[in-house]
Write a protein that holds these residues in place. Structure first.
Motif, PDB file in Angstrom:
ATOM      1  N   LYS A   2       0.885  -1.231  -0.036  1.00  0.00           N
ATOM      2  CA  LYS A   2       0.067  -0.016   0.156  1.00  0.00           C
ATOM      3  C   LYS A   2       0.857   1.346  -0.089  1.00  0.00           C
ATOM      4  CE  LYS A   2      -2.178  -1.118   3.888  1.00  0.00           C
ATOM      5  NZ  LYS A   2      -1.447  -2.262   4.213  1.00  0.00           N
ATOM      6  N   THR A   3       1.759   1.363   0.875  1.00  0.00           N
ATOM      7  CA  THR A   3       2.763   2.350   1.042  1.00  0.00           C
ATOM      8  C   THR A   3       3.406   2.579  -0.166  1.00  0.00           C
ATOM      9  OG1 THR A   3       2.819   2.154   3.432  1.00  0.00           O
ATOM     10  CG2 THR A   3       4.379   3.599   2.538  1.00  0.00           C
ATOM     11  N   SER A  27       3.259   6.071  -2.690  1.00  0.00           N
ATOM     12  CA  SER A  27       4.662   6.774  -2.878  1.00  0.00           C
ATOM     13  C   SER A  27       4.638   7.067  -4.427  1.00  0.00           C
ATOM     14  CB  SER A  27       5.757   6.021  -2.183  1.00  0.00           C
ATOM     15  OG  SER A  27       6.088   5.045  -2.910  1.00  0.00           O
ATOM     16  N   ALA A  78       3.296  13.001   3.304  1.00  0.00           N
ATOM     17  CA  ALA A  78       2.697  11.928   4.178  1.00  0.00           C
ATOM     18  C   ALA A  78       3.035  12.147   5.682  1.00  0.00           C
ATOM     19  CB  ALA A  78       3.904  10.793   3.570  1.00  0.00           C
ATOM     20  N   PHE A 104      -0.956  11.816   1.487  1.00  0.00           N
ATOM     21  CA  PHE A 104      -0.732  10.342   1.966  1.00  0.00           C
ATOM     22  C   PHE A 104      -1.013  10.242   3.467  1.00  0.00           C
ATOM     23  CE2 PHE A 104       1.454   6.172   2.536  1.00  0.00           C
ATOM     24  CZ  PHE A 104       0.219   5.619   2.329  1.00  0.00           C
ATOM     25  N   ASP A 123      -0.869   7.284   5.853  1.00  0.00           N
ATOM     26  CA  ASP A 123      -0.723   5.765   6.000  1.00  0.00           C
ATOM     27  C   ASP A 123      -1.013   5.591   7.449  1.00  0.00           C
ATOM     28  OD1 ASP A 123       0.061   3.177   5.748  1.00  0.00           O
ATOM     29  OD2 ASP A 123       2.460   3.787   5.523  1.00  0.00           O
TER      30      ASP A 123
END
Length: 511
Positions: free
Chosen positions: A234-235, A239, A279, A311, A313
């Protein structure tokens, strides 16, 4: 009685306003005062200016010196006005000609030795100068490159107050070799994105369905939520999102650069067409996310992500209060920060990408054999992403675990360049379609336009989803926007039955 003047520019958020400095030297006991709603750092300019002038060979008047900052009703802050204050005093004392700085903006912070230090926000101030017909700026030497990004401006850089005095036709005593070197941004802390380009999607094993969802999100400007177990990518996928997005146009580049100039990080990034990527850590405070601080509020992560990707996370690990603050910016495209001294507006038109585990332990997927969480813990964990937040996220996709790393000889990973080419083509179709409305992507289109231009057969699928409570009315509009994006990617002039079904499926997450 003598009066000297100089012109500076202040910032409230990214909104600039002119400040007329008027220095008044009058008989009386020696005293130096600054009036016109200065903050603490600007009030301290008295000592910096006085010492810098003396270091440049100017004998400070042994009378009363008053500097007025006009308009008096607007709060002024920061040390960027030091050089303009010193210039107005020097003009009032006939140390430099009175008319030498007409229609010239003067910016810079002064050291006690007279050296001029760089300041933040030079780019938005330069844009303000060009917009209002001011053709000349005097800035610290370290800010010259930034100021020259604005076409049509005559930019002069100075390293010492004495250099400015001589430039204006006066006489000064100074030594540049002895001046303290101008401070530069902390390169190690701010150049991460500039030095490291977004990775390639081809580096991600498998996950073709998720890559397709990211492509749809980039093509239409849609928000995205990825849910899956730890280690599923996912990360890594998020990115690489900037690498498949449309390059920023000139106006967007200036908007992003202005925000970075205000934050003091423009030197680390420069002018680039790569969308920004922010992020924040899940322990980030509300103020760090949306902006805040005493006096004039500073921009937060959502403003730094303007025209790019925010983003989040481990999204359920963010505090519920912090997550709720995203609701208004997601709809309006800006953030309004009200403080006792006024309201500051910052742009915040970003794409939100969230990643989340299915449960606290992360293994509550499939048959849930490895999951150690109690049912109530699972419910409490994901309920932090409230209904109003999830309703504003267009695409909600499951990211399955990877079950093998050995690729077959015929397997080929989709590259970022291929995805970006399709995204650019789809965006061009959308821009042409919305030319009269000035929307740039499907995510900005109004629900009324969608309902008026979508086929009746496709709209019947929306009605069925509304009747089954699979979609809210907001969700219905967002499903239609997704369908139009899918049609653009597929080369269709309008969405049909298949595109609408896919749009509804992307809106609804399996629970």
């Amino acid at each position: 009685m003598t009066i000297g003047s100089a012109l500076s520019v202040g910032l409230i958020g990214l909104k600039a306003f002119a400040i007329q400095m008027q220095a008044f030297i009058s008989p009386g006991l020696p005293y130096f005062s600054i009036i016109g709603l200065p903050d603490a750092s600007l009030s301290e300019a008295r000592e910096r200016v006085k010492s810098a002038c003396q270091a440049s060979g100017f004998k400070w008047p042994e009378t009363r010196v008053t500097v007025n900052l006009s308009p008096a009703s607007m709060p002024k802050r920061g040390s960027s006005h030091d050089l303009a204050i010193a210039t107005s005093v020097l003009s009032a004392a006939n140390h430099i000609p009175h008319d030498c700085l007409a229609d010239t903006i003067v910016l810079g912070e002064l050291n006690l030795d007279g050296s001029v230090l760089p300041v933040n926000g030079v780019l938005p101030i330069g844009l303000y100068a060009r917009e209002h017909g001011i053709g000349r700026m005097i800035v610290p030497q370290a800010n010259v490159e930034e100021a020259e990004l604005v076409e049509g401006l005559d930019v002069t850089g100075v390293r010492h107050l004495g250099e400015l005095i001589e430039l204006m036709g006066g006489k000064a005593r100074y030594h540049l070799d002895d001046a303290r070197p101008a401070a530069q941004p902390d390169d190690a802390a701010t150049t991460g994105e500039r030095r490291t380009a977004p990775g390639d999607m081809a580096e991600v094993l498998g996950q073709e369905h998720t890559k397709w969802a990211l492509e749809v999100a980039a093509a239409g400007g849609h928000h995205l939520l990825m849910t899956g177990p730890p280690g599923s990518g996912k990360t890594m996928l998020a990115s690489r999102m900037p690498g498949i997005m449309c390059p920023l146009d000139e106006q967007a580049q200036l908007e992003v650069a202005s925000v970075r100039s205000l934050c003091g990080t423009l030197a680390a990034y420069g002018i680039t067409d790569v969308p920004p990527f922010e992020a924040p850590h899940h322990t980030a405070s509300t103020a760090s996310l949306v902006g805040g601080g005493s006096g004039v509020a500073k921009p937060g992560a959502i403003t730094r992500a303007h025209r790019g990707v925010l983003f989040m996370d481990e999204a359920p690990e963010f505090s519920p209060r912090t997550l709720q603050t995203l609701r208004e910016p997601l709809e309006s495209g800006y953030v309004s920060l009200s403080r006792a001294k006024g309201t500051t507006y910052y742009p915040a038109r970003f794409q939100l990408v969230m990643a989340a585990n299915p449960c606290p332990c992360g293994y509550g997927y499939g048959d849930g054999e490895r999951c150690t969480c109690r049912e109530k813990d699972r419910i409490r964990y994901f309920s932090r992403l409230s209904g109003p937040i999830l309703d504003r996220i267009d695409i909600q996709v499951e990211v399955p675990p990877i079950d093998h790393i050995i690729q077959t000889p015929s397997a080929r990973q989709t590259t970022s360049a291929e995805m970006r080419a399709r995204v650019i083509a789809a965006r061009q179709v959308a821009r042409s379609r919305y030319a009269a409305q000035r929307w740039t992507c499907n995510a900005e289109a109004s629900g009324s336009w969608m309902r008026a231009n979508t086929s009746r057969s496709a709209l019947k699928l929306i009605d069925l989803a509304l009747e089954d409570s699979r979609l809210s009315l907001r969700g219905a509009d967002r499903a239609m926007r997704l369908a139009w994006t899918l049609a653009d990617l597929g080369g269709r002039t309008s969405p049909g039955h298949d595109e609408m079904m896919q749009g509804i499926a992307l809106r609804t997450r399996e629970t």
